[in-house]
Design an enzyme around this catalytic site. Structure first.
Site, PDB file in Angstrom:
ATOM      1  N   ASP A 118      42.307  53.439  67.688  1.00 22.15           N
ATOM      2  CA  ASP A 118      42.086  53.921  69.214  1.00 22.15           C
ATOM      3  C   ASP A 118      43.116  53.791  70.096  1.00 22.15           C
ATOM      4  O   ASP A 118      42.918  53.515  71.402  1.00 22.15           O
ATOM      5  CB  ASP A 118      40.894  52.870  69.604  1.00 22.15           C
ATOM      6  CG  ASP A 118      39.632  53.465  68.945  1.00 22.15           C
ATOM      7  OD1 ASP A 118      39.089  54.420  68.896  1.00 22.15           O
ATOM      8  OD2 ASP A 118      38.948  52.432  68.418  1.00 22.15           O
ATOM      9  N   ASP A 178      35.269  60.755  66.241  1.00 21.13           N
ATOM     10  CA  ASP A 178      35.805  60.101  67.521  1.00 21.13           C
ATOM     11  C   ASP A 178      37.294  60.122  67.560  1.00 21.13           C
ATOM     12  O   ASP A 178      37.830  60.368  68.463  1.00 21.13           O
ATOM     13  CB  ASP A 178      35.309  58.668  67.734  1.00 21.13           C
ATOM     14  CG  ASP A 178      33.927  58.415  67.271  1.00 21.13           C
ATOM     15  OD1 ASP A 178      33.379  58.781  66.491  1.00 21.13           O
ATOM     16  OD2 ASP A 178      33.380  57.290  68.078  1.00 21.13           O
TER      17      ASP A 178
END
Length: 394
Positions: A118, A178
């Site tokens: 991330d 994602d």
């Protein structure tokens, strides 16, 4: 797009016509205020929230009146400074810029955190937004160093960046939809450094995702598990959707946004085609409510008696504003306009009395774990502010 821009500019005029410090508060006795004024009040809450390296606001629980606070290592940490940078861009108020710099500075140590995929969410939403505003060379260095660390998670045989490290006993090499969002950090690192390594990794990851993450109806699989040695697909499952075969709303949003963004950097027609197909699945789905705010999963059998996900709507609407610039399909503009109208209401904007640094209610984090259900979440605000800015630029 012109009608969207006019609406946004009307709001912006109301923001700049009076200082955020002059807005009414709950002690003023004002019961009925305009939605624009209510937005202005919610923006002020961002300035009222104290800087704390261990208290990045992630979500808010109205039942307990508690803000869920996280440290910079959390995947959502970069959205809060990103929101402050965007609020500065929207209002021109230097107070937002000052606060953004303070929160962004705290994020710097995450540039060496190789234990997460991330990096884009954390470092590009904070330092990337900041670099666009300031041109600060230090920010540029952090972006490149963050991209370098993210690149260490790339497996050449699989052709992807590894997503999670947990559940390694059952997920040998998991890749989630994602992860498409983190490619912007890599593309930008090449743009500002001239090192094509990052760009090449981003393309390989996008191509692998394009090949393995979409079903025949163009809904997205959440998690694809690979054999790290052979590079072959071992399993296709969900972690946050209703079941392995369902269409988790935010996952669909990540796919639309991710491939639209990849098309921006590469002009690869296959990426544009997938963005269009993913958008068609989303926009034409029989379970998409008339107000444009999707239920948390398109295939929950209890629809309509289930929670919605504002974050999925804001991510998708922001993506479709960009996608509309590459095509003449008016449905993208119409959806973004619908979402903007829906969210710019007392039903979705938090009450002026709530002392928490959030704007919108009714996002859903992790339904299977019953975690952050139907609450304000920081990334719902981030893509709402981005939607406003993108309309302003048109």
């Amino acid at each position: 797009m012109i009608r969207n821009a006019i609406k946004v500019l009307v709001i912006l005029i109301s923001f700049t016509a009076s200082s955020c410090k002059d807005v009414p508060n709950k002690s003023s006795g004002i019961d009925n205020i305009s939605v624009d004024s209510l937005l202005n009040i919610r923006f002020q809450k961002y300035l009222d929230y104290d800087v704390d390296s261990l208290a990045f606001p992630r979500s808010y629980n109205s039942t307990t009146n508690k803000i869920f606070k996280v440290a910079s290592k959390d995947w959502t940490s970069g959205f809060y400074p990103g929101n402050l940078w965007q609020l500065y861009n929207l209002t021109g108020d230097e107070a937002f810029k000052t606060k953004a710099i303070e929160w962004t500075t705290i994020m710097e140590k995450e540039k060496t955190n190789g234990g997460t995929h991330d990096m884009g969410f954390k470092m590009y939403c904070s330092f990337g937004e900041g670099y666009e505003v300031t041109g600060n060379e230090k920010y540029k260095e952090v972006i490149i160093e963050s991209a370098t660390k993210l690149a260490t998670r790339f497996n050449e045989k699989v052709g992807s960046l590894r997503s999670w490290d947990f559940n390694s006993d059952i997920w040998e090499f998991p890749v989630i939809i994602d992860n498409m969002m983190n490619l912007e950090l890599l593309f930008e690192a090449t743009r500002i450094s001239g090192d094509s390594t990052f760009h090449k990794i981003a393309i390989k990851h996008a191509n692998t995702t394009l090949k393995n993450h979409f079903r025949e109806d163009n809904s997205s699989v959440h998690v694809v598990v690979y054999d790290s040695i052979s590079g072959k697909v071992k399993d296709k499952v969900t972690h946050q959707g209703f079941n392995d075969d369902s269409a988790w709303a935010r996952g669909q949003a990540w796919g639309i946004y991710g491939f639209t963004m990849c098309y921006r950097y590469t002009k690869n027609p296959l990426y544009f085609e997938q963005a269009v197909k993913s958008a068609a699945f989303y926009l034409n789905n029989a379970n998409l409510p008339d107000d444009g705010i999707p239920y948390w999963d398109f295939n929950d059998p209890e629809i309509p008696n289930v929670v919605k996900d504002v974050s999925a709507a804001t991510i998708t609407a922001s993506a479709l504003v960009e996608l509309s610039s590459y095509t003449n399909d008016n449905s993208y503009e119409d959806y973004a306009d619908k979402v903007f109208k829906t969210l710019k209401s007392e039903e979705y904007i938090l009450s002026s009395e709530i002392e928490a640094p959030f704007i919108l209610d009714h996002s859903t984090g992790n339904w299977p774990k019953k975690d952050e259900m139907d609450v304000p979440i920081v990334y719902g605000d981030y893509y709402f502010l981005e939607l406003m800015l993108r309309n302003k630029k048109i």
